[in-house]
Design a protein around this motif. Structure first.
Motif, PDB file in Angstrom:
ATOM      1  N   ASN A 163     -17.706 163.919  73.533  1.00 55.95           N
ATOM      2  CA  ASN A 163     -18.211 162.531  73.429  1.00 55.95           C
ATOM      3  C   ASN A 163     -19.293 162.263  74.460  1.00 55.95           C
ATOM      4  O   ASN A 163     -20.301 161.613  74.166  1.00 55.95           O
ATOM      5  N   ARG A 164     -19.104 162.759  75.677  1.00 53.53           N
ATOM      6  CA  ARG A 164     -20.088 162.524  76.749  1.00 53.53           C
ATOM      7  C   ARG A 164     -21.415 163.193  76.412  1.00 53.53           C
ATOM      8  O   ARG A 164     -22.478 162.610  76.625  1.00 53.53           O
ATOM      9  N   PHE A 165     -21.374 164.423  75.893  1.00 52.64           N
ATOM     10  CA  PHE A 165     -22.615 165.086  75.486  1.00 52.64           C
ATOM     11  C   PHE A 165     -23.286 164.322  74.356  1.00 52.64           C
ATOM     12  O   PHE A 165     -24.510 164.211  74.301  1.00 52.64           O
ATOM     13  N   GLY A 166     -22.497 163.777  73.448  1.00 55.72           N
ATOM     14  CA  GLY A 166     -23.058 162.957  72.362  1.00 55.72           C
ATOM     15  C   GLY A 166     -23.764 161.736  72.916  1.00 55.72           C
ATOM     16  O   GLY A 166     -24.870 161.379  72.465  1.00 55.72           O
ATOM     17  N   GLU A 167     -23.154 161.068  73.904  1.00 57.86           N
ATOM     18  CA  GLU A 167     -23.773 159.905  74.536  1.00 57.86           C
ATOM     19  C   GLU A 167     -25.063 160.293  75.243  1.00 57.86           C
ATOM     20  O   GLU A 167     -26.067 159.574  75.174  1.00 57.86           O
ATOM     21  N   MET A 168     -25.013 161.428  75.953  1.00 57.35           N
ATOM     22  CA  MET A 168     -26.213 161.880  76.678  1.00 57.35           C
ATOM     23  C   MET A 168     -27.349 162.176  75.702  1.00 57.35           C
ATOM     24  O   MET A 168     -28.500 161.844  75.956  1.00 57.35           O
ATOM     25  N   ASN A 209     -27.972 160.854  72.908  1.00 52.46           N
ATOM     26  CA  ASN A 209     -28.529 159.625  72.343  1.00 52.46           C
ATOM     27  C   ASN A 209     -29.177 158.729  73.407  1.00 52.46           C
ATOM     28  O   ASN A 209     -29.740 157.688  73.075  1.00 52.46           O
ATOM     29  N   SER A 210     -29.144 159.122  74.660  1.00 53.52           N
ATOM     30  CA  SER A 210     -29.718 158.286  75.726  1.00 53.52           C
ATOM     31  C   SER A 210     -31.244 158.375  75.721  1.00 53.52           C
ATOM     32  O   SER A 210     -31.835 159.350  75.256  1.00 53.52           O
ATOM     33  N   ALA A 211     -31.859 157.351  76.284  1.00 57.19           N
ATOM     34  CA  ALA A 211     -33.323 157.282  76.352  1.00 57.19           C
ATOM     35  C   ALA A 211     -33.878 158.402  77.233  1.00 57.19           C
ATOM     36  O   ALA A 211     -34.913 158.994  76.929  1.00 57.19           O
ATOM     37  N   THR A 212     -33.198 158.713  78.301  1.00 61.19           N
ATOM     38  CA  THR A 212     -33.654 159.771  79.222  1.00 61.19           C
ATOM     39  C   THR A 212     -33.698 161.115  78.497  1.00 61.19           C
ATOM     40  O   THR A 212     -34.679 161.853  78.605  1.00 61.19           O
ATOM     41  N   PHE A 213     -32.651 161.428  77.761  1.00 59.53           N
ATOM     42  CA  PHE A 213     -32.606 162.711  77.055  1.00 59.53           C
ATOM     43  C   PHE A 213     -33.674 162.761  75.972  1.00 59.53           C
ATOM     44  O   PHE A 213     -34.341 163.770  75.798  1.00 59.53           O
ATOM     45  N   ARG A 214     -33.843 161.663  75.253  1.00 59.01           N
ATOM     46  CA  ARG A 214     -34.868 161.634  74.197  1.00 59.01           C
ATOM     47  C   ARG A 214     -36.263 161.821  74.794  1.00 59.01           C
ATOM     48  O   ARG A 214     -37.089 162.526  74.244  1.00 59.01           O
ATOM     49  N   SER A 215     -36.520 161.204  75.948  1.00 57.72           N
ATOM     50  CA  SER A 215     -37.810 161.353  76.617  1.00 57.72           C
ATOM     51  C   SER A 215     -38.022 162.819  77.021  1.00 57.72           C
ATOM     52  O   SER A 215     -39.094 163.385  76.819  1.00 57.72           O
TER      53      SER A 215
END
Length: 171
Positions: free
Chosen positions: A130-135, A137-143
């Motif tokens: 779940n935590r990896f899924g949240e990461m 989808n985060s703006a930082t990861f997408r950037s």
């Protein structure tokens, strides 16, 4: 007995000197007996070798292979072990132990510990997933993902997915 043979045997019996408390006549008798026993041993070895060869030939003619002999020997040996006093005693002792309250409590405790460990690892795995899924989808990861796509996609012909040589400082 030939006198020269007797003298030769006496020299051999003495080995240079007679052992204490032994006469020359006794030493000669012992040496004759030893020679006779050595000859009998040699004859028995030859007979045994001939019998082993004959037994091997019989086994070959009967189709008994060395592998099947080994298998039979192991089976026979295992049966002997299982019927030995030591094995029967140990087996009875283990049965007594497995029926004891202490053993049953220990077994129950280990079973519960295994179930709890399994449950904890499952929960931890779900939390990490779940935590990896949240990461992701985060703006930082997408950037970060967008920047990596630009670096990888900036090859010479546009379809090369590897970064250009010498330009590995994308991080």
């Amino acid at each position: 007995m030939d006198p020269t043979n007797r003298d030769s045997m006496m020299d051999e019996a003495r080995g240079g000197a007679l052992p204490p408390g032994l006469t020359e006549e006794e030493a000669l008798e012992l040496q004759l007996e030893l020679t006779k026993v050595d000859d009998e041993i040699q004859t028995l070895k030859q007979v045994l070798t001939a019998k082993e060869r004959h037994a091997g030939e019989l086994r070959r003619r009967l189709g008994i292979s060395p592998l099947s002999e080994i298998k039979n020997n192991i089976t026979k040996g295992w049966h002997e072990v299982q019927s030995s006093n030591a094995y029967l005693t140990a087996s009875a002792t283990l049965e007594d132990i497995s029926r004891s309250d202490a053993y049953k409590k220990t077994q129950e405790t280990f079973s519960q510990a295994g179930q709890l460990t399994s449950s904890a690892l499952s929960t931890m795995g779900s939390a990490i997933r779940n935590r990896f899924g949240e990461m992701r989808n985060s703006a930082t990861f997408r950037s970060f993902e967008d920047k990596m796509s630009k670096v990888v996609g900036s090859g010479a012909n546009g379809d090369d997915e590897r970064p250009p040589p010498g330009n590995n400082s994308a991080f």
